[in-house]
Scaffold this motif. Structure first.
Motif, mmCIF file in Angstrom:
data_model
loop_
_atom_site.group_PDB
_atom_site.id
_atom_site.type_symbol
_atom_site.label_atom_id
_atom_site.label_comp_id
_atom_site.label_asym_id
_atom_site.label_seq_id
_atom_site.Cartn_x
_atom_site.Cartn_y
_atom_site.Cartn_z
ATOM 1 N N UNK A 1 46.991 -25.174 0.902
ATOM 2 C CA UNK A 1 48.318 -25.533 1.363
ATOM 3 C C UNK A 1 48.703 -26.895 0.781
ATOM 4 N N UNK A 2 49.808 -27.455 1.255
ATOM 5 C CA UNK A 2 50.316 -28.694 0.676
ATOM 6 C C UNK A 2 49.395 -29.879 0.955
ATOM 7 N N UNK A 3 48.610 -29.802 2.000
ATOM 8 C CA UNK A 3 47.707 -30.894 2.313
ATOM 9 C C UNK A 3 46.390 -30.821 1.578
ATOM 10 N N UNK A 4 46.216 -29.874 0.683
ATOM 11 C CA UNK A 4 44.970 -29.746 -0.046
ATOM 12 C C UNK A 4 43.926 -28.906 0.667
ATOM 13 N N UNK A 5 44.223 -28.425 1.893
ATOM 14 C CA UNK A 5 43.279 -27.598 2.621
ATOM 15 C C UNK A 5 43.510 -26.133 2.284
ATOM 16 N N UNK A 6 42.514 -25.316 2.625
ATOM 17 C CA UNK A 6 42.641 -23.889 2.374
ATOM 18 C C UNK A 6 43.174 -23.182 3.612
ATOM 19 N N UNK A 7 43.997 -22.195 3.374
ATOM 20 C CA UNK A 7 44.569 -21.435 4.476
ATOM 21 C C UNK A 7 43.475 -20.633 5.165
ATOM 22 N N UNK A 8 43.581 -20.405 6.479
ATOM 23 C CA UNK A 8 42.552 -19.640 7.185
ATOM 24 C C UNK A 8 42.541 -18.191 6.716
ATOM 25 N N UNK A 9 41.380 -17.584 6.790
ATOM 26 C CA UNK A 9 41.225 -16.188 6.424
ATOM 27 C C UNK A 9 40.399 -15.479 7.481
ATOM 28 N N UNK A 10 40.416 -14.162 7.471
ATOM 29 C CA UNK A 10 39.683 -13.357 8.434
ATOM 30 C C UNK A 10 38.341 -12.961 7.849
ATOM 31 N N UNK A 11 37.296 -13.039 8.658
ATOM 32 C CA UNK A 11 35.965 -12.679 8.200
ATOM 33 C C UNK A 11 35.908 -11.185 7.881
ATOM 34 N N UNK A 12 35.014 -10.839 6.979
ATOM 35 C CA UNK A 12 34.818 -9.441 6.600
ATOM 36 C C UNK A 12 34.432 -8.635 7.837
ATOM 37 N N UNK A 13 35.054 -7.471 8.077
ATOM 38 C CA UNK A 13 34.754 -6.719 9.309
ATOM 39 C C UNK A 13 33.312 -6.245 9.390
ATOM 40 N N UNK A 14 32.693 -5.934 8.249
ATOM 41 C CA UNK A 14 31.305 -5.479 8.286
ATOM 42 C C UNK A 14 30.379 -6.584 8.797
ATOM 43 N N UNK A 15 30.688 -7.841 8.475
ATOM 44 C CA UNK A 15 29.873 -8.948 8.959
ATOM 45 C C UNK A 15 29.898 -9.021 10.482
ATOM 46 N N UNK A 16 31.070 -8.808 11.087
ATOM 47 C CA UNK A 16 31.146 -8.824 12.543
ATOM 48 C C UNK A 16 30.371 -7.655 13.143
ATOM 49 N N UNK A 17 30.444 -6.483 12.540
ATOM 50 C CA UNK A 17 29.724 -5.336 13.075
ATOM 51 C C UNK A 17 28.218 -5.507 12.921
ATOM 52 N N UNK A 18 27.765 -6.061 11.810
ATOM 53 C CA UNK A 18 26.330 -6.326 11.649
ATOM 54 C C UNK A 18 25.862 -7.330 12.697
ATOM 55 N N UNK A 19 26.647 -8.363 12.910
ATOM 56 C CA UNK A 19 26.298 -9.373 13.911
ATOM 57 C C UNK A 19 26.238 -8.767 15.309
ATOM 58 N N UNK A 20 27.221 -7.970 15.674
ATOM 59 C CA UNK A 20 27.273 -7.397 17.019
ATOM 60 C C UNK A 20 26.169 -6.367 17.235
ATOM 61 N N UNK A 21 25.931 -5.504 16.257
ATOM 62 C CA UNK A 21 24.877 -4.494 16.406
ATOM 63 C C UNK A 21 23.499 -5.130 16.455
ATOM 64 N N UNK A 22 23.288 -6.183 15.663
ATOM 65 C CA UNK A 22 22.004 -6.884 15.724
ATOM 66 C C UNK A 22 21.806 -7.544 17.076
ATOM 67 N N UNK A 23 22.867 -8.131 17.637
ATOM 68 C CA UNK A 23 22.757 -8.740 18.959
ATOM 69 C C UNK A 23 22.530 -7.677 20.035
ATOM 70 N N UNK A 24 23.148 -6.504 19.897
ATOM 71 C CA UNK A 24 22.892 -5.413 20.835
ATOM 72 C C UNK A 24 21.451 -4.924 20.726
#
Length: 385
Positions: A21-44
């Motif tokens: 963006x104009x301040x030199x920072x990067x815009x937010x993005x959404x994490x890959x959905x497979x990463x969330x599913x791997x994390x949740x299934x491993x925690x389960x």
């Protein structure tokens, strides 16, 4: 500067990744959905290893923190509280069943109350309906229900954090039709919740005074009508985009694909049985599982040829994805390894009634899974400046 006649300026290459963006920072993005599913299934998977109520409550706290910190403003990201209510219902049902279908109490148990006893036939031996209920029995039932409730909340966290439509794009081609059905099924609950909220808000604006059972008719009918309308729009949109269209696969190719997948699943089942049963032959363990996995991969590769897809701006898999998925997998590995703590601390007994201990290594493993709350990139929010 002016352009020289007869020449054309070459366009600058498009930058990869999120734009600054104009301040030199990067815009937010959404994490890959497979990463969330791997994390949740491993925690389960880690939750399935323990009955310690202190660790289970810690898992719920970790799930609540990660969901609160990294959920988006999408409709499916608002349904985690309903999974919590479902978890509470599971615990309550488990306690009620244990109280009704009592198995008796010992002289050392703490007696609470007694239910009317119903006689049972001889072939129903071992289970009694009604009778005295002890504190130890209810606590044991609540702990069993709490473990299942934590697993449900893990799935609910993945469904809350991961975009189901983006997860559909990374499925193999052979599982594309199944993935469409699963994605639509997963999206039903959040859409119904959103419809109920919208209808309830509309009733408040219209000064509806009916409450209780009388208000049920005014809520159910609009919700069902809205759900049917959304389903028709979704079906029309999916049909216009080519969902469910088969490629140029021959009948022989489809039969070979089905045979490979069937044999592969049989190999995986035989391998799992060989690993769980110590008396099984050696070839039913890892060799059978390896052969089954190879057959399944071959079937997926062959079946994926009949589905031709293109991906516009595919989701990147970068360091945050590795960090989030790795934190969940490492948490499950630490709980299953049994190193640095007594495995009996994961499954405390309530006979006699004692306060459970909080082992250090499993606690650190669960807290390690909670690091996904700040390892994942911050998603875009509507109220962000």
């Amino acid at each position: 500067m002016t352009a020289v006649a007869g020449t054309t300026a070459e366009p600058a290459p498009a930058p990869s990744g999120p734009l600054p963006d104009r301040g030199g920072r990067r815009l937010p993005r959404t994490l890959h959905p497979v990463a969330w599913w791997v994390w949740a299934l491993a925690l389960a998977t880690a939750v399935s290893r323990t009955d310690n109520p202190l660790l289970l409550f810690l898992v719920l706290a970790v799930l609540g923190y990660v969901v609160t910190a990294r959920r988006t403003e999408a409709p499916w990201a608002r349904g985690f509280k309903y999974y919590l209510w479902l978890a509470l219902t599971v615990v309550a049902i488990r306690v009620v069943f244990r109280a009704v279908f009592a198995t008796g109490i010992t002289p050392r148990d703490h007696f609470l109350f007694s239910l009317p006893h119903l006689p049972t036939p001889d072939w129903y031996a071992g289970i009694r309906i009604g009778g005295p209920v002890s504190l130890e029995a209810l606590l044991s039932a609540a702990t069993d229900g709490l473990r299942l409730a934590c697993m449900l909340c893990c799935i609910g966290a993945a469904n809350t954090l991961a975009n189901p439509k983006r997860a559909l794009r990374v499925l193999p081609g052979a599982l594309y039709e199944l993935g469409v059905a699963v994605t639509v099924a997963i999206s039903v609950a959040p859409q119904l919740v959103r419809s109920v909220q919208r209808v309830t808000r509309a009733r408040k604006l219209r000064a509806g005074r009916a409450k209780g059972v009388r208000a049920l008719r005014g809520i159910v009918v609009p919700v069902l009508e809205d759900a049917l309308e959304r389903s028709l729009r979704l079906a029309a949109a999916m049909d216009s985009r080519g969902y469910g269209r088969a490629g140029t696969a021959t009948r022989t190719s489809r039969r070979v694909t089905g045979a490979l997948m069937l044999l592969g699943m049989c190999g995986l089942c035989a391998g799992a049985y060989g690993l769980l049963d110590a008396t099984a032959p050696a070839f039913l363990g890892l060799p059978a599982m390896a052969v089954g996995a190879l057959l399944c991969v071959a079937g997926l590769r062959l079946g994926g040829r009949r589905v031709t897809r293109t991906a516009y701006r595919p989701d990147p898999w970068r360091l945050p994805e590795w960090a989030v998925a790795g934190s969940g997998v490492l948490s499950a590995v630490l709980l299953f390894a049994g190193l640095g703590y007594d495995p009996a601390q994961l499954n405390p007994t309530f006979y006699p009634l004692t306060w459970p201990e909080l082992p250090l290594v499993p606690t650190a493993a669960i807290l390690l899974a909670g690091t996904a709350g700040f390892l994942a990139p911050e998603p875009h929010r509507a109220d962000a400046p």
